[in-house]
Design an enzyme around this catalytic site. Structure first.
Site, PDB file in Angstrom:
ATOM      1  N   THR A  12       0.936 -69.000  91.267  1.00  0.00           N
ATOM      2  CA  THR A  12       1.911 -67.912  91.384  1.00  0.00           C
ATOM      3  C   THR A  12       2.866 -67.866  90.204  1.00  0.00           C
ATOM      4  OG1 THR A  12       3.305 -69.353  92.723  1.00  0.00           O
ATOM      5  CG2 THR A  12       1.818 -67.866  93.897  1.00  0.00           C
TER       6      THR A  12
ATOM      7  N   SER B 204      -1.349 -64.456  89.595  1.00  0.00           N
ATOM      8  CA  SER B 204       0.027 -64.862  89.309  1.00  0.00           C
ATOM      9  C   SER B 204       0.987 -63.734  89.677  1.00  0.00           C
ATOM     10  CB  SER B 204       0.189 -65.198  87.818  1.00  0.00           C
ATOM     11  OG  SER B 204       0.024 -64.038  87.031  1.00  0.00           O
ATOM     12  N   HIS B 205       2.261 -64.073  89.834  1.00  0.00           N
ATOM     13  CA  HIS B 205       3.259 -63.066  90.185  1.00  0.00           C
ATOM     14  C   HIS B 205       3.314 -61.950  89.140  1.00  0.00           C
ATOM     15  CE1 HIS B 205       4.664 -64.982  93.710  1.00  0.00           C
ATOM     16  NE2 HIS B 205       5.339 -65.966  93.138  1.00  0.00           N
ATOM     17  N   MET B 206       3.199 -62.305  87.867  1.00  0.00           N
ATOM     18  CA  MET B 206       3.273 -61.284  86.816  1.00  0.00           C
ATOM     19  C   MET B 206       2.076 -60.337  86.888  1.00  0.00           C
ATOM     20  SD  MET B 206       6.126 -61.629  85.245  1.00  0.00           S
ATOM     21  CE  MET B 206       6.292 -61.242  83.516  1.00  0.00           C
TER      22      MET B 206
ATOM     23  N   ARG C  76       2.829 -57.956  89.731  1.00  0.00           N
ATOM     24  CA  ARG C  76       3.860 -56.981  89.366  1.00  0.00           C
ATOM     25  C   ARG C  76       3.281 -55.909  88.427  1.00  0.00           C
ATOM     26  NH1 ARG C  76       7.585 -55.355  90.814  1.00  0.00           N
ATOM     27  NH2 ARG C  76       9.452 -55.919  89.660  1.00  0.00           N
TER      28      ARG C  76
END
Length: 784
Positions: free
Chosen positions: A152, A740-742, A745
């Protein structure tokens, strides 16, 4: 047994409810409280936490009403604190940090605490549909380091990504992954929703769920309704049939790759539109490639197409390719043994799929080839006589190619020069647009791509000689770089002429007369030519200092080369070998420059023809080049516009499947169609969008205007979330995975991104002034 359904609420409440109904995994104990409760009863809440979890390490996690929403997740936006010691001071610090990350306090904001999971064997994030298309795949990103947040946070450096078709008729052979897949299916039923983002971990063999949230369907091209079942079954059957022994091919197995040899992944992309793919097949991979190999003394594969399209995804038939590198004069039994060895080596080392000629295949002679043959083939069961036979056949074929008098590469260079005159005559003739397209393609094949294939083969041989000079310490690595930097190439000429233009020593038109036909995407009709988009490609540029390296081989170096030539039986002198190296490497670039002029003109004429029938440029990408060729060769009852529109409609439908399907970069088993691991060196491309823009390095993100620019940061750390307030155009990270979070997003916001590009790509791309990122085709191009 009917599964009990639940609805999404806050992160904490969702987990609490899930813990009561899930049967295929566990949820750690939870203690939840609201921000307002904490403000009013701080000491009591901390005491309750200490009592509930006693001496355990803790995790303090966010549960804001502004995360895990239906349209936006704010993944990684709020703090969660791991490894919190179970004492009043540390618990309070962690809770205050989490609440502080909310920025504003809302009545629904919560915090929850769980025990820290120990003995973690692997952990990660699983999506229950493709993040960009919502296609029916499980995408599981994990590592085995024991960390619970390396996926993440985007900081993991040895992440693994497994892709599994939801309706695969074949179970995953990995027990843990299969256990996770069973759990994901249950979660989809529990939440009655097919697009989930699930954080998980295994402690020994026990599966734990840390979080479940919806994947935002906002700004997505929803391809979840496409039925891939029958299509993937057809591909599976096709690959199974093609993998059988073939009477005209050596090798017991078939392998398909997107990067070997003519490398369609690099040239036209992993998911090219139909016009680009059909053009590449027409002028190179259907037959021209094989004519060249046959002409140069390799086995005759003229009836075998090199590139196949599986649901629009281009694959090189590696068995055919490996056959084409076998000299004709090599004994048939040895040749078969050699092809089988190459195939076995690639299957056992798939990471070599983009460098087969350097690391797997022996296709020419160079000075340290004998040692490399012995090192590679002896352990594989080849005897001395077989190895010597292979060496002799490669020496013979190399001598014919590099012959200073009648070398094959010289004929190809002379043949390519004829294309200049052929081009001018066709373009300036009174032929119709259809006729011009037809004859430009025919001349492009005969006088362009065919000789280019030959000169490119010669340039590869030249490069192998240069590398052997370094291996045998005739050249240092610095001298190697000096020599290659001294060669005259089209790129160097372009930069020199651009400097002349910027210095006002030549006009813009004079520059474009030479280079105006170039396109960043050579086969892509939507890729604007230099003369169509000059300001964007070359604006805000100052004259640059161009290094003009020079290098001359010393007498001592030439004497060493001469001694090796005599010892190993090459039919050339040292000076003429150096001339061959220089001429072939420079020639490869010049011949490519010539044939791309014809190709670019064909694309321009296709557009001009389409305008007459009201067909948009954006729709032309879905046409097949054969449609235009057939207009020259045949005439039927249909109107031309009707022919175009039907071709476009058919290929548009097919392309939806192309976008939805997720196939591996290397297929060595039919089951790979249903599930596979991503290669370790494969970047993750987020969204299906593309962007061409200026770049900004991580060091300069606080000093420059970021509007619509491509930003480079090392890790996909959610700490860089502020970038999304700057209207960035694209994002590239060195580290990080698909989940991953990026990555999440960027997918939610529709920002084209390359996550986990790797060190080599990251360094090369970040040095560009102007970069093109095409996420759909998984191509990154340095424009300037």
């Amino acid at each position: 047994m009917k599964i009990q359904s639940i609805s999404f609420s806050s992160k904490a409440k969702t987990l609490e409810e899930l813990s009561q109904v899930i049967t295929t995994a566990s949820v750690l104990p939870i203690y939840t409280f609201s921000v307002s409760e904490y403000k009013n009863s701080t000491e009591a809440i901390i005491t309750n936490i200490q009592r509930k979890f006693k001496d355990q390490l803790l995790v303090v996690r966010s549960s804001s009403i502004n995360e895990d929403g239906e349209d936006i997740s704010n993944a990684g936006h709020f703090e969660s604190i791991l490894n919190v010691q179970n004492n009043e001071i540390k618990i309070k610090e962690a809770i205050d940090t989490v609440i502080g990350s909310y920025n504003k306090e809302f009545s629904g904001d919560e915090v929850f605490v769980q025990p820290q999971l120990t003995n973690i064997t692997n952990a990660g994030v699983a999506f229950t549909s493709d993040l960009d298309t919502l296609a029916p795949y499980y995408i599981i990103n994990f590592d085995e380091s024991g960390s619970t947040d390396s996926v993440t946070s985007g900081t993991g450096k040895n992440l693994k990504t497994f892709i599994y078709f939801k309706n695969s008729p074949i179970a995953c052979p990995d027990k843990k992954i299969n256990k996770l897949i069973v759990c994901l299916k249950e979660l989809e039923e529990i939440f009655n929703f097919p697009h989930l983002d699930v954080e998980f971990a295994f402690s020994n063999d026990q599966l734990y769920i840390f979080q479940v949230r919806r994947i935002s369907t906002n700004k997505k091209e929803d391809l979840s309704g496409i039925d891939l079942n029958e299509t993937l079954l057809k591909i599976h059957k096709k690959i199974t049939k093609l993998s059988a022994a073939h009477p005209n091919l050596l090798g017991d197995k078939a392998i398909y790759g997107v990067m070997p040899d003519w490398n369609p992944a690099e040239i036209i992309g992993l998911k090219p539109k139909h016009l680009a793919a059909s053009l590449y097949k027409e002028i190179i991979t259907d037959s021209i490639w094989a004519y060249q190999r046959d002409n140069y003394g390799y086995r005759n594969l003229r009836s075998h197409p090199l590139m196949l399209l599986y649901l629009g995804v281009p694959y090189i038939d590696v068995r055919v390719d490996f056959n084409s590198f076998i000299p004709k004069e090599l004994d048939e039994k040895i040749a078969k043994k050699l092809v089988d060895h190459y195939l076995t080596k690639l299957k056992s080392s798939p990471v070599l799929h983009d460098k087969v000629e350097f690391e797997i295949v022996h296709s020419c002679f160079y000075f340290n080839l004998p040692e490399k043959l012995t090192k590679d083939l002896k352990p594989a069961g080849f005897n001395d006589e077989e190895i010597n036979s292979i060496e002799r056949s490669l020496l013979s074929i190399t001598n014919k190619i590099i012959d200073p008098g009648v070398g094959l590469y010289k004929k190809d260079l002379a043949q390519a020069e004829k294309l200049k005159d052929k081009y001018e005559k066709i373009v300036n003739s009174q032929l119709s647009l259809v006729d011009k397209i037809y004859w430009l393609l025919e001349d492009c094949k005969r006088y362009g791509t065919l000789p280019f294939a030959g000169v490119a083969r010669s340039a590869f041989i030249a490069t192998q000689f240069l590398r052997s000079f370094v291996d045998l310490e005739i050249l240092t690595k610095e001298e190697y770089n000096l020599y290659t930097g001294s060669l005259n190439t089209v790129t160097k000429d372009l930069n020199n002429d651009l400097n002349l233009f910027l210095s006002k020593k030549i006009t813009k038109q004079e520059f474009l007369n030479n280079y105006g036909h170039l396109r960043p995407g050579t086969y892509d009709i939507l890729s604007l030519r230099y003369d169509e988009n000059f300001e964007n490609y070359f604006s805000n540029r100052e004259p640059s200092l161009i290094e003009h390296n020079s290098f001359t081989f010393s007498k001592k170096q030439l004497d060493k080369i001469e001694a090796l030539i005599k010892k190993q039986g090459l039919s050339i002198s040292a000076n003429l070998l150096i001339e061959f190296i220089k001429t072939s490497i420079e020639g490869r670039e010049s011949v490519k420059f010539l044939f791309t002029r014809s190709l670019s003109k064909v694309l321009s004429l296709i557009e001009e023809l389409a305008v007459k029938y009201g067909i948009k440029r954006e729709d032309l990408v879905y046409m097949d080049i054969k449609t235009f060729i057939d207009l020259y060769a045949s005439l039927d009852y249909r109107d031309v516009k009707e022919i175009f529109e039907r071709d476009i409609e058919k290929n548009k439908r097919t392309y939806r499947y192309t976008k939805a399907v997720k196939l591996p970069s290397l297929i060595s088993d039919p089951n790979d169609v249903y599930f596979h691991f991503l290669q370790a060196d494969e970047p993750n491309y987020i969204t299906l969008k593309s962007i061409c823009s200026q770049t900004v390095s991580q060091e300069n993100v606080n000093n420059e205007i970021l509007d619509n620019k491509i930003i480079f940061i090392r890790s996909a750390d959610p700490g860089f979330d502020f970038l999304f307030t700057k209207n960035i155009g694209g994002l590239v990270t060195q580290f990080g995975g698909a989940n991953s979070h990026m990555a999440v997003r960027c997918a939610e916001l529709g920002i084209p991104a390359v996550i986990g590009a790797g060190e080599t790509n990251f360094n090369a791309w970040s040095s560009a002034k102007l970069l093109e990122v095409d996420c759909l085709n998984k191509i990154v191009k340095i424009i300037s």
